[in-house]
Design an enzyme around this catalytic site. Structure first.
Site, PDB file in Angstrom:
ATOM      1  N   HIS A  23      -4.981   8.001   5.601  1.00 33.71           N
ATOM      2  CA  HIS A  23      -4.096   6.958   6.142  1.00 33.71           C
ATOM      3  C   HIS A  23      -2.755   7.564   6.565  1.00 33.71           C
ATOM      4  O   HIS A  23      -2.213   7.236   7.622  1.00 33.71           O
ATOM      5  CB  HIS A  23      -3.789   5.883   5.083  1.00 33.71           C
ATOM      6  CG  HIS A  23      -4.959   5.071   4.623  1.00 33.71           C
ATOM      7  ND1 HIS A  23      -5.257   4.884   3.290  1.00 33.71           N
ATOM      8  CD2 HIS A  23      -5.880   4.360   5.311  1.00 33.71           C
ATOM      9  CE1 HIS A  23      -6.313   4.104   3.187  1.00 33.71           C
ATOM     10  NE2 HIS A  23      -6.726   3.774   4.403  1.00 33.71           N
ATOM     11  N   LYS A  47     -12.320  -8.806  -1.849  1.00 34.39           N
ATOM     12  CA  LYS A  47     -12.608  -7.786  -2.861  1.00 34.39           C
ATOM     13  C   LYS A  47     -11.470  -7.707  -3.882  1.00 34.39           C
ATOM     14  O   LYS A  47     -10.310  -7.907  -3.538  1.00 34.39           O
ATOM     15  CB  LYS A  47     -12.890  -6.425  -2.224  1.00 34.39           C
ATOM     16  CG  LYS A  47     -12.190  -6.168  -0.907  1.00 34.39           C
ATOM     17  CD  LYS A  47     -12.630  -4.880  -0.247  1.00 34.39           C
ATOM     18  CE  LYS A  47     -11.982  -4.731   1.111  1.00 34.39           C
ATOM     19  NZ  LYS A  47     -12.169  -3.521   1.809  1.00 34.39           N
ATOM     20  N   ARG A  96     -13.401   7.781  11.129  1.00 39.47           N
ATOM     21  CA  ARG A  96     -13.704   9.036  10.427  1.00 39.47           C
ATOM     22  C   ARG A  96     -15.023   9.620  10.902  1.00 39.47           C
ATOM     23  O   ARG A  96     -15.151  10.819  11.094  1.00 39.47           O
ATOM     24  CB  ARG A  96     -13.798   8.790   8.909  1.00 39.47           C
ATOM     25  CG  ARG A  96     -12.472   8.572   8.255  1.00 39.47           C
ATOM     26  CD  ARG A  96     -12.657   8.005   6.879  1.00 39.47           C
ATOM     27  NE  ARG A  96     -13.309   6.714   6.962  1.00 39.47           N
ATOM     28  CZ  ARG A  96     -13.132   5.721   6.088  1.00 39.47           C
ATOM     29  NH1 ARG A  96     -12.359   5.895   5.054  1.00 39.47           N
ATOM     30  NH2 ARG A  96     -13.743   4.577   6.252  1.00 39.47           N
ATOM     31  N   SER A 134     -10.529   5.226   0.223  1.00 39.58           N
ATOM     32  CA  SER A 134      -9.872   4.714  -0.988  1.00 39.58           C
ATOM     33  C   SER A 134     -10.927   4.463  -2.068  1.00 39.58           C
ATOM     34  O   SER A 134     -10.717   4.759  -3.246  1.00 39.58           O
ATOM     35  CB  SER A 134      -9.134   3.412  -0.691  1.00 39.58           C
ATOM     36  OG  SER A 134      -8.136   3.620   0.274  1.00 39.58           O
TER      37      SER A 134
HETATM   38  O1  PNS Z   1      -8.779  -1.276   5.207  1.00 36.17           O
HETATM   39  P1  PNS Z   1      -9.810  -2.185   5.781  1.00 36.17           P
HETATM   40  O2  PNS Z   1     -10.486  -2.967   4.678  1.00 36.17           O
HETATM   41  O3  PNS Z   1     -10.801  -1.454   6.632  1.00 36.17           O
HETATM   42  O4  PNS Z   1      -9.067  -3.248   6.752  1.00 36.17           O
HETATM   43  C1  PNS Z   1      -9.758  -4.320   7.343  1.00 36.17           C
HETATM   44  C2  PNS Z   1      -8.779  -5.259   8.085  1.00 36.17           C
HETATM   45  C3  PNS Z   1      -7.638  -5.657   7.199  1.00 36.17           C
HETATM   46  C4  PNS Z   1      -8.246  -4.556   9.310  1.00 36.17           C
HETATM   47  C5  PNS Z   1      -9.619  -6.499   8.523  1.00 36.17           C
HETATM   48  O5  PNS Z   1     -10.342  -6.970   7.423  1.00 36.17           O
HETATM   49  C6  PNS Z   1      -8.766  -7.613   9.101  1.00 36.17           C
HETATM   50  O6  PNS Z   1      -8.238  -7.490  10.177  1.00 36.17           O
HETATM   51  N1  PNS Z   1      -8.630  -8.725   8.339  1.00 36.17           N
HETATM   52  C7  PNS Z   1      -7.801  -9.852   8.714  1.00 36.17           C
HETATM   53  C8  PNS Z   1      -8.630 -11.087   9.051  1.00 36.17           C
HETATM   54  C9  PNS Z   1      -9.114 -11.022  10.477  1.00 36.17           C
HETATM   55  O7  PNS Z   1      -8.372 -10.926  11.422  1.00 36.17           O
HETATM   56  N2  PNS Z   1     -10.455 -11.072  10.612  1.00 36.17           N
HETATM   57  C10 PNS Z   1     -11.123 -10.968  11.878  1.00 36.17           C
HETATM   58  C11 PNS Z   1     -11.367  -9.503  12.210  1.00 36.17           C
HETATM   59  S1  PNS Z   1     -12.230  -9.334  13.703  1.00 36.17           S
END
Ligand code: PNS
Length: 167
Positions: A23, A47, A96, A134
């Protein structure tokens, strides 16, 4: 920056539970490309996180202080709504390996459908960080393995004390 140019603001969203060196590399590289980078932690995740949002914000703040154009924030609800409220035209995500691609592609398409003016920008993780997640870092340290070089030293200290039951 010329006076007439609108500042380029990007959002780097994620769970950051906790921030890894993968990150941090994304943050460093993206901060060089844009005027302002907002690292935004998703609140109210399904989660069970290891660290609270506040703890994750503290850990991020500790490691981004060398970059004056990086801000730490948290958000709820749709990412694109948050990006739009913050005046950001770019969402940054790291890739990645090919296994990340499908999920990221779906999210990028969905986000574009919801807010077509916001672009998703993908940066490829450095080879040496391409296996770091993570989730794996937490598993390795919980089972007594060595995670040095995978997370910033301050994060390693927090992880060690969390898993040794000192907190
Ligand atoms: O670190 P992560 O878990 O890969 O991050 C995922 C994240 C936070 C980018 C994604 O879950 C997100 O954007 N959540 C917010 C809700 C949202 O907008 N959902 C629609 C996504 S298309």
């Amino acid at each position: 920056m010329p006076e007439h140019r609108t500042p380029i603001i990007a959002i780097y969203p994620g769970s950051f539970d906790p921030i890894t060196n993968g990150h941090l590399d994304m943050i460093e590289r993206c901060a060089r490309l844009v005027d302002k980078l907002i690292v935004a932690i998703l609140r109210n995740e399904g989660k069970e996180p290891l660290f609270t949002v506040l703890e994750r914000m503290e850990m991020l703040a500790e490691v981004v202080h060398p970059y004056p154009n990086v801000e730490i924030d948290s958000f709820d609800g749709l990412l694109v709504d948050y990006a739009s409220e913050r005046g950001a035209r770019i969402i940054v995500r790291g890739i990645r390996a090919i296994s990340d691609y499908e999920y990221e592609l779906q999210m990028a398409h969905m986000n574009r459908r919801l807010h077509p003016e916001i672009e998703t920008l993908f940066l490829m993780a450095r080879e040496e960080n391409s296996f770091i997640t993570s989730r794996l870092v937490k598993e390795v340290i919980r089972l007594g393995g060595n995670i040095s070089g995978m997370v910033p030293p301050t994060v390693e200290v927090r992880l060690r004390s969390r898993f040794s039951g000192e907190e």
